[in-house]
Scaffold this motif. Structure first.
Motif, PDB file in Angstrom:
ATOM      1  N   GLU A   1      21.668 -14.396   3.480  1.00  0.00           N
ATOM      2  CA  GLU A   1      22.097 -15.476   4.371  1.00  0.00           C
ATOM      3  C   GLU A   1      21.979 -16.834   3.685  1.00  0.00           C
ATOM      4  O   GLU A   1      22.821 -17.709   3.887  1.00  0.00           O
ATOM      5  N   GLN A   2      20.955 -17.012   2.871  1.00  0.00           N
ATOM      6  CA  GLN A   2      20.832 -18.265   2.124  1.00  0.00           C
ATOM      7  C   GLN A   2      22.012 -18.447   1.181  1.00  0.00           C
ATOM      8  O   GLN A   2      22.565 -19.548   1.070  1.00  0.00           O
TER       9      GLN A   2
ATOM     10  N   ASP B   1      17.173 -14.765   5.168  1.00  0.00           N
ATOM     11  CA  ASP B   1      16.982 -13.846   4.052  1.00  0.00           C
ATOM     12  C   ASP B   1      17.866 -14.317   2.892  1.00  0.00           C
ATOM     13  O   ASP B   1      18.741 -15.171   3.071  1.00  0.00           O
TER      14      ASP B   1
ATOM     15  N   HIS C   1      13.940 -19.725   6.691  1.00  0.00           N
ATOM     16  CA  HIS C   1      13.700 -18.475   7.421  1.00  0.00           C
ATOM     17  C   HIS C   1      14.809 -17.448   7.211  1.00  0.00           C
ATOM     18  O   HIS C   1      14.703 -16.326   7.710  1.00  0.00           O
TER      19      HIS C   1
END
Length: 80
Positions: free
Chosen positions: A38-39, A35, A33
């Motif tokens: 962030e991953q 973006d 979940h």
């Protein structure tokens, strides 16, 4: 994506049971979940030293700005 997840899962296996639970739990429930920014931050986060990760996740120390949002999400997901 599967190869990326397999590499991340391997990096989530740490020398501390607590870190294993927090990081693998987050990977299983919330990583998909995030973006892409962030991953990528999570990918860099799991490369950090165990004691630093533990201190950041427990609130004993403040994480670097690049990890702040991901640390907050890990805390939120794993505190349930």
């Amino acid at each position: 994506m599967t190869e990326q997840l397999n590499r991340l899962r391997w990096r989530c296996r740490r020398g501390m049971l607590e870190l294993d639970a927090w990081l693998e739990g987050f990977l299983d429930t919330a990583f998909g979940h995030l973006d892409p920014v962030e991953q990528a931050a999570f990918g860099r986060l799991v490369e950090q030293e165990d004691m630093d990760l533990y201190a950041w996740l427990t609130g004993q120390a403040s994480p670097p700005a690049e990890f702040q949002a991901v640390i907050e999400k890990i805390r939120k997901v794993t505190s349930r």
